[in-house]
Enzyme design. Structure first.
Site, mmCIF file in Angstrom:
data_model
loop_
_atom_site.group_PDB
_atom_site.id
_atom_site.type_symbol
_atom_site.label_atom_id
_atom_site.label_comp_id
_atom_site.label_asym_id
_atom_site.label_seq_id
_atom_site.Cartn_x
_atom_site.Cartn_y
_atom_site.Cartn_z
ATOM 1 N N GLY A 180 43.812 43.459 39.227
ATOM 2 C CA GLY A 180 43.320 42.583 38.177
ATOM 3 C C GLY A 180 41.882 42.185 38.424
ATOM 4 O O GLY A 180 41.176 42.814 39.210
ATOM 5 N N CYS A 181 41.453 41.133 37.775
ATOM 6 C CA CYS A 181 40.071 40.660 37.900
ATOM 7 C C CYS A 181 39.714 40.453 39.368
ATOM 8 O O CYS A 181 40.429 39.781 40.106
ATOM 9 C CB CYS A 181 39.914 39.352 37.130
ATOM 10 S SG CYS A 181 38.274 38.627 37.275
#
Length: 171
Positions: free
Chosen positions: A12-13
């Site tokens: 993810g981020c």
């Protein structure tokens, strides 16, 4: 310093991943960037196929690869393909980019243990692939949540999430 090892993970981020992983015992340094894609010198605005990733330098005398992976699986959802929280797309996929055969073995064993544990409701979809070039992200993305503690993240520790000990675990 030459005894330090590297790990490259995507979940993810990269802001949230870096913020939590950099605080782990044995982690010497981290940097965020892009890997696994089609273009050289990717940027935040142009990184086709690349995953937002974190490169971790760690001291194997203080932690091991298995411990890093267990924390990685605790702080993101490895059962959602190309998604973490509100972030959707291949940039946000769950991936382990291994640097040698030992890391590949530990990654596959850990995934099997995560699946067998039932700690996540679905099957792990984390990619396990050889590490390629790691491209460091722009300076404004490095240590972002340390500089902007109110910034966006979809990662958080789950303190009760613990894998059972594996009888033959060697990390």
């Amino acid at each position: 310093m030459s005894d330090h090892k590297k790990a490259i993970l995507a979940g993810g981020c990269f802001w949230g991943m870096q913020d939590l992983i950099r605080k782990q015992p044995g982690v010497v340094s981290t940097r965020v960037g892009y890997t696994g894609g089609q273009n050289d010198h990717p940027t935040y605005r142009n990184h086709p196929g690349h995953a937002e990733s974190i490169e971790i330098t760690y001291d194997p005398a203080q932690t091991d690869y298995r411990a890093l992976l267990e924390f990685f699986f605790q702080i993101h959802d490895p059962t959602t393909k190309n998604r973490q929280g509100n972030d959707v797309g291949t940039s946000y996929r769950s991936a382990i980019f291994y640097v040698d055969d030992d890391q590949k073995r530990v990654a596959l064993d850990t995934i099997a243990d995560v699946d067998a544990s039932g700690l996540w409701p679905g099957k792990v979809v984390t990619e396990v692939t050889p590490a390629g070039e790691f491209w460091e992200a722009e300076p404004e993305h490095q240590d972002y949540l340390e500089r902007m503690p109110w910034g966006y993240t979809c990662h958080f520790p789950r303190p009760d999430w613990k894998l059972p000990k594996r009888a033959d675990a060697k990390a």
